[in-house]
Design a protein around this motif. Structure first.
Motif, short mmCIF file in Angstrom:
data_model
loop_
_atom_site.label_atom_id
_atom_site.label_comp_id
_atom_site.label_asym_id
_atom_site.label_seq_id
_atom_site.Cartn_x
_atom_site.Cartn_y
_atom_site.Cartn_z
N CYS A 201 -15.76 5.38 -2.58
CA CYS A 201 -14.37 5.28 -3.03
C CYS A 201 -14.27 3.98 -3.81
O CYS A 201 -14.13 2.89 -3.23
CB CYS A 201 -13.41 5.29 -1.84
N ALA B 133 -6.89 6.91 -0.31
CA ALA B 133 -7.07 6.05 0.86
C ALA B 133 -8.54 6.01 1.22
O ALA B 133 -9.17 7.05 1.44
CB ALA B 133 -6.25 6.57 2.03
N ALA B 134 -9.11 4.81 1.29
CA ALA B 134 -10.55 4.68 1.50
C ALA B 134 -10.97 4.98 2.93
O ALA B 134 -12.05 5.53 3.17
CB ALA B 134 -11.00 3.27 1.10
N TRP C 173 -12.32 11.85 1.07
CA TRP C 173 -12.11 11.52 -0.34
C TRP C 173 -12.00 12.79 -1.19
O TRP C 173 -11.16 12.86 -2.09
CB TRP C 173 -13.27 10.65 -0.84
N GLU D 53 -9.06 3.90 -5.49
CA GLU D 53 -8.07 3.29 -4.58
C GLU D 53 -6.78 2.97 -5.32
O GLU D 53 -5.69 3.18 -4.79
CB GLU D 53 -8.65 2.02 -3.96
N ARG D 54 -6.90 2.48 -6.56
CA ARG D 54 -5.68 2.19 -7.33
C ARG D 54 -4.89 3.46 -7.60
O ARG D 54 -3.66 3.43 -7.65
CB ARG D 54 -6.04 1.52 -8.66
N ARG E 93 0.83 -1.21 0.00
CA ARG E 93 0.00 0.00 0.00
C ARG E 93 0.86 1.25 0.00
O ARG E 93 0.55 2.24 -0.68
CB ARG E 93 -0.92 -0.01 1.21
#
Length: 557
Positions: A328, A338-339, A351, A333-334, A279
């Motif tokens: 999200c 950050a969710a 978001w 996310e990709r 991550r």
């Protein structure tokens, strides 16, 4: 067992004084020989606390020393001679001119200084020499001098204890610093933080590949950083060749090196890193891509952010309306969103901030009716979204190094609350100022101090170029003088005083001479304030004169 012979004690003339008997330790290798570990333990604890098994009472200390002497001889005699190892290769020559003698003496003095303990928070009137070392190093590096070889250990020790000194120390220490670092584990930090990769084989592709594949992690980091500074494409290709086999924590460190010389050609590699299993690696890749305004990720973020902000003209006055994302999705996310928000933060605002921060700032002029950044920031924002939106624009201006947006978000330094319409804290203002030129920064902070005083200026002063420009220096001295005359609580200005010692132009010394006398204290002044102010200004003037002398010793005009 050895026999127990009589030991004869004589005076200095050789006359027998008395005859005593003492047990001689057992011969090495005999059944009663004492293990070395036990001897060490008894010696460390003392025969009073750890009674030895071979003697007791008053004889125990002497017996311990006898046994230790015999065991030492035995251990040394048991070592077999080995062939001498190869001598280390000599350090690479340093072609730079040596320091002038006066400057070399000054360096030794700076390195030997130890901050005083003081009392009651007072530092006295003597300069803090160790705090002048960074400035001395910057001057010496600008002049291109080489250090005296005997000063290298002290320099490396200073850099070991203070990470902020490392770039300047290693640039000044030159190739001998890396040579010494390979011989002393305490100085290994130099191998991974040497500026420009001194002594690294960046010009020999074969040696580069060998060091990259076989070197220690610190050497690989230094190699990649040095290669990136000189040949960005070659560094990227080197990293791509082993990327899949690197550990996650190593990938993160290596990826961070791409910040140097970031260019559009890095985009394909960074796009691949968006799918990394780590991550943290994905987040760093997304941040780097968002710093490239023409990247595909920046375009995707621009489309998402633009869908959240629009101009509403129905109220009569143009107003910005905000509609944050409702979810999200995997694509977000990709791309590094950050969710999960931090504790106490709403998901949708979290978001939104990330989308606006990563979107190129250039999109907002077209999206919001052709308005300039200043006009956009001045628009009212509906439904209490103003702070969230402006804070995200602040982060975007810092990330994209956009001075136009920074000026708009800062506003004039004399504005109420001095925060401008978009800066949410002193820390944000300091970051926005860092995107401006040195002269503009100094002018803005001088205006801030002239309007609001020094109580909130410490962080802002920290981003100004050294030495401070004349308008900024005058503003600081004038504000200190006003605080002194008002009988203000003096210790609250100690941080600004410390900065002034390091950053004020020595040309201001004459203006400070009148402030070194103890002033008449107002009735409501803090007890002893006048003496403190006089002492602080004495230290300030002494330090400025010392800095002027340092410059002269190094040949600075």
């Amino acid at each position: 067992m050895l026999t127990t012979p009589k030991r004869r004690t004589t005076d200095r003339e050789g006359t027998d004084m008395r005859v005593t008997e003492r047990a001689t330790p057992a011969a090495p290798g005999s059944p009663s020989a004492v293990p070395w570990e036990e001897l060490v333990t008894v010696a460390l604890l003392g025969t009073d606390r750890r009674a030895p098994s071979w003697a007791s009472g008053r004889e125990a200390p002497a017996a311990l020393l006898d046994l230790a002497a015999v065991e030492t001889v035995r251990r040394r005699a048991g070592l077999r001679p080995a062939p001498a190892g190869p001598r280390p290769e000599p350090a690479a020559p340093d072609p730079r001119p040596p320091l002038p003698p006066a400057a070399a003496r000054r360096l030794a003095l700076l390195l030997s200084d130890r901050p005083g303990t003081g009392s009651g928070g007072r530092r006295g009137s003597a300069p803090d020499l160790m705090e002048l070392l960074p400035q001395w190093l910057a001057l010496a590096n600008a002049r291109g001098f080489a250090p005296p070889p005997e000063a290298l250990p002290a320099l490396l020790d200073a850099a070991r204890g203070r990470t902020d000194l490392r770039p300047a120390v290693l640039a000044f220490a030159g190739p001998r610093a890396l040579w010494l670092a390979r011989l002393n584990p305490d100085w290994r930090f130099a191998l991974r933080s040497a500026p420009g990769g001194a002594e690294l084989p960046t010009e020999d592709p074969g040696r580069v590949q060998h060091l990259w594949e076989q070197g220690l992690f610190a050497e690989r980091v230094a190699l990649l950083g040095a290669l990136r500074a000189r040949q960005p494409a070659a560094a990227r290709e080197l990293l791509a060749g082993t990327w899949a086999n690197e550990r996650a924590e190593d990938r993160l460190m290596f990826l961070d090196s791409l910040r140097t010389g970031l260019e559009p050609a890095d985009e394909p590699f960074l796009e691949q890193a968006l799918s990394d299993r780590s991550r943290n690696v994905r987040a760093t890749a997304a941040e780097l891509l968002s710093s490239l305004p023409g990247s595909a990720l920046a375009g995707r973020m621009a489309a998402r952010a633009a869908a959240c902000v629009a101009v509403d003209r129905t109220p009569g006055e143009p107003t910005l309306v905000v509609e944050p994302p409702h979810e999200c999705d995997p694509g977000m996310e990709r791309d590094g969103v950050a969710a999960t928000p931090p504790t106490g933060r709403g998901e949708r605002s979290w978001w939104l901030g990330q989308l606006v921060e990563a979107a190129p700032l250039a999109i907002w002029t077209g999206r919001l009716g052709g308005r300039t950044p200043t006009e956009i920031v001045a628009l009212p924002v509906a439904d209490d979204w103003r702070d969230e939106l402006h804070a995200a624009w602040c982060r975007a201006a810092v990330r994209q190094r956009d001075p136009c947006w920074s000026r708009a978000l800062l506003g004039p330094p004399s504005a109420p609350e001095a925060g401008g319409p978009g800066a949410v804290s002193l820390a944000e203002r300091a970051k926005l100022l860092s995107t401006l030129g040195a002269a503009e920064r100094a002018e803005w902070v001088a205006g801030f101090i002239a309007t609001h005083g020094l109580s909130e200026a410490f962080q802002l002063l920290g981003v100004c170029a050294v030495p401070w420009a004349a308008p900024l220096g005058r503003a600081v001295v004038d504000a200190l003088n006003i605080a002194r005359d008002a009988g203000s609580y003096p210790w609250s200005f100690s941080g600004v005083m410390g900065l002034a010692e390091r950053c004020l132009d020595p040309a201001e010394t004459d203006r400070l001479a009148a402030l070194t006398a103890i002033p008449d204290e107002p009735e409501d002044a803090s007890p002893g304030a006048g003496g403190y102010w006089a002492e602080a200004f004495q230290r300030l003037t002494t330090t400025l004169r010392l800095r002027a002398a340092m410059r002269e010793e190094l040949g600075e005009p």
